[in-house]
Enzyme design. Structure first.
Site, mmCIF file in Angstrom:
data_model
loop_
_atom_site.group_PDB
_atom_site.id
_atom_site.type_symbol
_atom_site.label_atom_id
_atom_site.label_comp_id
_atom_site.label_asym_id
_atom_site.label_seq_id
_atom_site.Cartn_x
_atom_site.Cartn_y
_atom_site.Cartn_z
ATOM 1 C CG HIS A 73 38.702 39.902 37.702
ATOM 2 N ND1 HIS A 73 37.586 39.181 37.334
ATOM 3 C CD2 HIS A 73 39.752 39.354 37.044
ATOM 4 C CE1 HIS A 73 37.944 38.224 36.494
ATOM 5 N NE2 HIS A 73 39.252 38.302 36.300
ATOM 6 C CB SER A 74 37.572 40.899 34.063
ATOM 7 O OG SER A 74 37.262 40.618 32.724
#
Length: 226
Positions: A73-74
């Site tokens: 994520h991210s």
């Protein structure tokens, strides 16, 4: 059934995946949320970009996992993308959740001007504020949970370059674009999505779907194992 290794983005630890891990486990999958060095309960551990790559690879090898779905994520898309090519045939698929992707020889800070902020905070990127989470489909309780759990992020992981051994386009990959954070995934991802091994899913939520839409994210991740 698949083995999921879930890695949250900057400032966050394994705790961020609680509401996603539960339905995946209920469906019969093995789920291994991972906290990277220097974050959450591992705060204080020294970490650079390749430290985070090794964290992911070591977790897969330590547990002798096969049929692995790596989820980044991210920020963590950068170390997860590198780890995905290093675990070889253990990998079933890599999933990037509204994530950065590694570009050989380039760092996170090449795309985000964070170097001055890191220098001003003793080598760390300071944690999120409630204002940073506004407009991302989160309620007050969810925002409070993110801000309360966030820890300073080791700056070297953001400024050191990625090291790829081959084209990222060769990995079997799914990219999850969270639309409240913008519809454009960026030029690097757009180019990768033109290849045959990358697919795109759009979700009408913000940048932290593990909080704002955990059931939907779990459903998408379950489908990624197919």
């Amino acid at each position: 059934m698949a083995n999921y290794v879930l890695v949250a983005g900057a400032w966050l630890g394994s705790w961020a995946w609680e509401a996603v891990a539960a339905p995946l486990r209920a469906a019969g999958h093995e789920v291994h949320p991972l906290t990277l060095s220097g974050l959450a309960e591992r705060s204080g551990e020294p970490a650079g970009q390749q430290t985070h790559v090794r964290d992911v690879v070591d977790e897969v090898e330590r547990l002798d996992l096969r049929d692995v779905v790596l989820v980044g994520h991210s920020y963590s898309g950068i170390p997860v993308g590198q780890a995905a090519e290093r675990i070889g045939d253990r990998l079933r698929r890599v999933v990037f959740v509204d994530a950065n992707v590694p570009v050989d020889g380039r760092s996170f800070s090449d795309g985000w001007p964070v170097a001055d902020e890191i220098a001003a905070h003793d080598g760390f990127w300071p944690p999120l504020t409630a204002g940073d989470c506004a407009g991302q489909g989160l309620d007050e309780e969810q925002i409070s949970r993110i801000v309360r759990g966030a820890t300073p992020h080791p700056g070297a992981t953001l400024t050191e370059p990625a090291e790829l051994k081959g084209p990222l386009s060769e990995l079997p990959a799914l990219y999850v674009k969270c639309l409240l954070d913008g519809e454009d995934p960026g030029p690097a991802v757009t180019a990768l999505l033109e290849g045959e091994r990358w697919t795109l899913v759009r979700v009408d939520t913000g940048h932290w779907p593990m909080f704002s839409q955990p059931a939907e994210l779990a459903r998408i991740l379950a489908g990624a194992a197919g």
